[in-house]
Design an enzyme around this catalytic site. Structure first.
Site, short mmCIF file in Angstrom:
data_model
loop_
_atom_site.label_atom_id
_atom_site.label_comp_id
_atom_site.label_asym_id
_atom_site.label_seq_id
_atom_site.Cartn_x
_atom_site.Cartn_y
_atom_site.Cartn_z
N GLU A 34 -127.69 -62.13 -23.28
CA GLU A 34 -126.46 -62.52 -23.98
C GLU A 34 -125.65 -63.48 -23.12
O GLU A 34 -125.76 -63.45 -21.90
CB GLU A 34 -125.57 -61.28 -24.21
CG GLU A 34 -126.22 -60.21 -25.02
CD GLU A 34 -125.47 -58.88 -24.96
OE1 GLU A 34 -124.55 -58.74 -24.12
OE2 GLU A 34 -125.81 -58.00 -25.75
N LYS A 66 -122.41 -64.52 -21.08
CA LYS A 66 -121.37 -63.73 -20.41
C LYS A 66 -120.03 -64.40 -20.68
O LYS A 66 -119.75 -65.47 -20.16
CB LYS A 66 -121.64 -63.65 -18.91
CG LYS A 66 -120.64 -62.76 -18.20
CD LYS A 66 -120.98 -62.57 -16.74
CE LYS A 66 -120.11 -61.53 -16.07
NZ LYS A 66 -118.68 -61.83 -16.15
N ASP A 87 -116.16 -65.31 -20.68
CA ASP A 87 -115.14 -65.33 -19.65
C ASP A 87 -113.81 -64.95 -20.29
O ASP A 87 -112.93 -65.77 -20.49
CB ASP A 87 -115.08 -66.74 -19.04
CG ASP A 87 -114.53 -66.69 -17.63
OD1 ASP A 87 -114.25 -65.58 -17.15
OD2 ASP A 87 -114.38 -67.77 -17.04
N TYR A 94 -115.65 -60.01 -29.36
CA TYR A 94 -117.09 -59.88 -29.56
C TYR A 94 -117.56 -58.58 -28.90
O TYR A 94 -117.24 -58.34 -27.73
CB TYR A 94 -117.86 -61.05 -28.95
CG TYR A 94 -117.70 -62.34 -29.71
CD1 TYR A 94 -118.22 -62.48 -30.99
CD2 TYR A 94 -117.02 -63.42 -29.14
CE1 TYR A 94 -118.08 -63.66 -31.69
CE2 TYR A 94 -116.87 -64.61 -29.84
CZ TYR A 94 -117.40 -64.72 -31.11
OH TYR A 94 -117.25 -65.89 -31.81
N LYS A 118 -124.83 -65.83 -12.96
CA LYS A 118 -123.66 -66.70 -13.12
C LYS A 118 -124.01 -68.18 -12.94
O LYS A 118 -124.86 -68.53 -12.13
CB LYS A 118 -122.60 -66.32 -12.07
CG LYS A 118 -122.17 -64.86 -12.11
CD LYS A 118 -121.04 -64.63 -13.06
CE LYS A 118 -119.70 -65.00 -12.49
NZ LYS A 118 -118.99 -63.93 -11.82
N CYS A 120 -99.47 -104.00 -6.37
CA CYS A 120 -100.89 -103.69 -6.58
C CYS A 120 -101.61 -103.62 -5.23
O CYS A 120 -101.49 -104.54 -4.42
CB CYS A 120 -101.52 -104.76 -7.46
SG CYS A 120 -103.32 -104.59 -7.57
N CYS A 137 -104.16 -106.85 -5.19
CA CYS A 137 -103.74 -108.26 -5.16
C CYS A 137 -102.28 -108.45 -4.77
O CYS A 137 -101.83 -109.57 -4.61
CB CYS A 137 -104.00 -108.91 -6.52
SG CYS A 137 -102.87 -108.35 -7.80
N CYS A 159 -100.83 -103.14 -12.85
CA CYS A 159 -100.72 -104.33 -12.03
C CYS A 159 -100.49 -105.50 -12.97
O CYS A 159 -101.15 -105.62 -14.00
CB CYS A 159 -102.01 -104.51 -11.24
SG CYS A 159 -102.26 -106.20 -10.67
N CYS A 194 -105.92 -110.77 -10.20
CA CYS A 194 -106.24 -109.58 -9.41
C CYS A 194 -107.76 -109.37 -9.38
O CYS A 194 -108.40 -109.24 -10.41
CB CYS A 194 -105.55 -108.37 -10.03
SG CYS A 194 -105.97 -106.81 -9.23
S1 IVH Z 1 -122.03 -55.67 -20.43
C1 IVH Z 1 -121.44 -51.96 -17.23
N1 IVH Z 1 -122.14 -57.96 -21.67
O1 IVH Z 1 -118.51 -59.02 -17.61
C2 IVH Z 1 -120.81 -53.22 -17.67
N2 IVH Z 1 -120.39 -57.60 -20.10
O2 IVH Z 1 -118.84 -58.05 -14.70
C3 IVH Z 1 -121.33 -53.61 -19.01
N3 IVH Z 1 -118.86 -59.49 -19.90
O3 IVH Z 1 -116.08 -56.60 -17.40
C4 IVH Z 1 -120.85 -54.94 -19.38
N4 IVH Z 1 -119.84 -60.78 -21.38
O4 IVH Z 1 -115.95 -58.01 -19.42
C5 IVH Z 1 -121.48 -57.21 -20.76
N5 IVH Z 1 -122.37 -59.92 -22.86
C6 IVH Z 1 -121.70 -59.18 -21.97
C7 IVH Z 1 -120.55 -59.64 -21.31
C8 IVH Z 1 -119.92 -58.82 -20.37
C9 IVH Z 1 -118.84 -60.67 -20.54
C10 IVH Z 1 -117.90 -59.10 -18.86
C11 IVH Z 1 -117.28 -57.76 -19.10
C12 IVH Z 1 -117.34 -57.02 -17.80
C13 IVH Z 1 -117.84 -58.06 -16.85
C14 IVH Z 1 -118.80 -57.40 -15.91
#
Ligand code: IVH
Length: 693
Positions: free
Chosen positions: A116, A118, A120, A224, A316, A410, A413, A428, A434
């Site tokens: 999946e 990750k 932010d 999500y 990451k 400038c 020039c 300028c 220039c």
């Molecule tokens: S699973 C046991 N899935 O990443 C932890 N976490 O460093 C299970 N996060 O605090 C987390 N996307 O907020 C999981 N697809 C994803 C995620 C995700 C973002 C974040 C989550 C968690 C941090 C873990």
């Protein structure tokens, strides 16, 4: 610095720094350091504590998962702690993870992993009792979070009631703000003179942790789901993570998009690369991908080590923000004379490359951010975007720094610099006097979409505009000689011998260049007009002008009212065209070009089919990223069908084609009631046009 301190003093300093930043991050939602820097300090403290366990204090940031919940909200203890994930930054670490998993499970064949993005954002936990949303909490320190139920209830994407027989269900996932909404929100904050947020994640956190749920409701947050609390696993109608997500989706939870199930380490790395490439086109920020052993029974067998599950890993992306020192501010001069302050940086690795320069945009931006030479700055490089100085770290400012001001003259020039009232850009006033402007003007003139002179690149233009070329016989002496090229017209008088005297120019390349210049003598009028570099006249406008006026002469003699007749030409553009042709030195250059044999080819009249079919004669504006079609390709196809692509939305616009991340143009279209279509809509119009509907 690290080496200068005793370990105990260093550990104390690190603890204090980390606590300060954790407070700024978690409680104030206003981080002072980039994540990567925080992680670095954290790891340094961890390493120190490992070598000297006596340095560990109970209040050390290493002894807990997050920061304490703020006291503004009631605290909720998590039934099952909300842990974090172990991170990997390299392929090797992923290989090692997969090996550990297979060893622990006694498996040789590839393991199935659910993968999946990750997000932010910030983690939240939703507890449903008898199908009703009872509690929504932030992660807090992992053991206890903040009760933000009232705020979470305002998120449209979170079901308040679900259709399940389970008496208790705890769903975990991420709350985030889309980039587009973030930009909009910050614009609004700025307009009201209120605090802007540093990034979408902090904006999401700040918006969720509002005492007044109405504020949260106004902020457009998304949720999500990515997990269900493990304790309930045996009651659930699924035996693997992928199926669990499908089941959640069936209960009308928004579940992580772009998820997949892959086999083995090759599958993991393939997914990582694929998402990495699409990252900048996603509507929200992600900072990596998450790998989870798919079979829930295997997840249970693998269990947890201290703060993180053994069955999952966060892979990451390289950090997009990093800290470095600003060693100087240079001022660059562009084609139109615009002065751009550029930050010279101590080289720093960010977003996967080493960055030594970053744009500071303009004087107002430098002031707003109060960037000074000597500052420690946060450099940001997201995707392929030009690196920029995002902000400074005021706590690290040395004494004696001075605020930046634009030079009055400038730097290239020496001509006066002008900054019209109300404009952000200083310019300028030297024009083609220039060398910097000359150089940029020539590069633009020769560029592929203008006169398309092959081989006339930056290095060569540099020499042509500034070189005091000798005629080959005598050594250049220490005096300023006239440059070989002052205006584009001079290009057409260059001889092979002259070009051959330039550095690294063998006779053959000199001959090639002179030939390439010769070949460019008969450009279509539109390209010629574009090549002139008239302010506010891009490729599209140049094409409109060529089409409308047909000949250079007609265009040059058109007064403003006549120019305003051209579709999409407004007062600003009309004025800059008229001003350009009124300047004697511009006229001289054009006359010299014509005298040198440059002969712009009259534009073809507008296509005959204009006015029939769904595309012909219609004006389109493209905005955002179209997933399956580059902008160029879309434009070519629209034009081939007799339509036109304009750069901005007006009442004359027929269609706005909006892709991912469409911004202000989309809003304007809505405000003006212009029809908005997506890529599929465009494709179908083009198809109808091709079918002759
Ligand atoms: S699973 C046991 N899935 O990443 C932890 N976490 O460093 C299970 N996060 O605090 C987390 N996307 O907020 C999981 N697809 C994803 C995620 C995700 C973002 C974040 C989550 C968690 C941090 C873990």
């Amino acid at each position: 610095m690290a080496g200068a301190q005793e370990p105990a003093a260093r550990a104390a300093w690190l603890r204090q720094e980390l606590q300060r930043h954790a407070h700024a991050y978690y409680v104030l939602d206003a981080p002072t350091l980039p994540d990567a820097e925080y992680d670095r300090l954290f790891r340094e403290l961890e390493a120190l504590e490992q070598t000297a366990p006596g340095l560990v204090t109970p209040d050390s940031p290493t002894q807990r998962v997050g920061a304490a919940p703020s006291t503004a909200f009631a605290s909720v203890a998590h039934r099952v702690p909300m842990l974090s994930l172990n991170n990997a930054f390299s392929d090797d670490e992923v290989v090692a993870f997969d090996r550990r998993v297979r060893e622990a499970l006694g498996r040789v064949e590839p393991v199935a992993y659910a993968v999946e993005p990750k997000f932010d954002g910030l983690a939240v936990s939703l507890t449903y009792v008898d199908g009703q949303l009872a509690t929504g909490a932030t992660r807090g320190d992992g053991e206890a979070g903040e009760d933000v139920t009232a705020n979470l209830r305002t998120l449209q994407s979170i079901p308040l009631r679900i259709d399940t027989a389970l008496p208790l269900l705890e769903v975990r996932g991420e709350v985030l703000m889309r980039r587009r909404d973030f930009i909009r929100m910050n614009e609004a904050q700025r307009a009201r003179g209120e605090r802007e947020f540093v990034n979408p994640r902090n904006a999401a956190a700040g918006s969720l942790r509002q005492l007044d749920p109405a504020v949260t409701a106004a902020r457009r947050l998304w949720f999500y789901a990515y997990g269900v609390v493990a304790g309930e696993a045996d009651l659930l109608p699924a035996d693997c993570h992928g199926a669990l997500m499908d089941w959640l989706a069936g209960l009308r939870f928004p579940v992580v998009p772009d998820r997949a199930v892959v086999a083995g380490v090759d599958g993991l790395l393939g997914y990582f690369r694929d998402i990495g490439e699409r990252r900048s086109a996603l509507p929200y920020d992600i900072d990596g991908v998450v790998y989870k052993v798919d079979a829930l029974a295997d997840q249970q067998r693998l269990g947890f080590v201290s703060r993180a599950p053994r069955f999952a890993l966060a892979h990451k992306f390289p950090a997009e923000e990093a800290l470095t020192e600003l060693v100087g501010i240079d001022v660059q001069v562009g084609r139109t004379g615009a002065l751009t302050p550029v930050a010279r940086l101590r080289p720093v690795f960010v977003g996967g490359v080493t960055v030594t320069n970053a744009t500071l945009h303009n004087e107002d931006e430098v002031r707003r951010k109060d960037v000074r030479v000597g500052d420690t700055v946060v450099v940001r490089r997201a995707g392929d975007v030009i690196p920029e100085v995002a902000r400074t770290v005021p706590e690290r400012r040395p004494s004696g720094t001075i605020a930046f001001t634009m030079p009055a003259n400038c730097p290239v020039c020496g001509s006066a610099v002008a900054k019209p009232e109300g404009e952000a850009i200083s310019r300028c006033t030297g024009g083609l006097f220039c060398a910097a402007q000359r150089k940029q003007a020539l590069l633009h003139f020769a560029s592929r979409r203008a006169m398309d002179i092959e081989g006339l690149g930056e290095k060569l233009v540099d020499q042509l505009v500034s070189a005091s070329a000798s005629d080959g016989a005598v050594e250049p002496v220490l005096e300023l000689r006239a440059p070989l090229v002052r205006t584009p017209a001079d290009l057409y008088r260059l001889t092979v011998t002259q070009v051959g005297t330039l550095e690294r120019m063998a006779e053959k390349s000199a001959r090639n260049l002179v030939e390439a210049i010769d070949v460019s003598r008969r450009p279509p009028l539109a390209r010629f007009v574009f090549a002139l570099g008239i302010r506010n006249v891009g490729e599209t406008t140049a094409r409109d002008l060529a089409r409308h006026f047909g000949t250079l002469d007609a265009l040059m003699t058109a007064a403003e009212p006549a120019l305003l007749q051209v579709p999409d030409v407004g007062p600003v553009v009309a004025q800059s065209i008229a001003t350009f042709f009124a300047q004697p030195h511009n006229r001289e250059v054009i006359d010299a070009l014509l005298a040198a044999g440059v002969d712009p080819q009259a534009a073809a009249p507008p296509p005959a089919q204009a006015g029939v079919g769904p595309v012909a004669g219609r004006t389109f504006v493209l905005t955002g990223t179209l997933p399956g079609l580059s902008r160029d390709a879309a434009r070519v196809r629209i034009e081939a069908a007799g339509g036109k692509v304009a750069g901005s939305v007006s009442k004359k616009t027929d269609y706005v084609v909006a892709g991912e991340e469409a911004g202000s143009k989309l809003e304007k279209a809505r405000a003006l009631g212009v029809t908005v279509i997506d890529e599929a809509g465009l494709q179908s119009l083009l198809q109808q046009a091709a079918d002759g509907d």
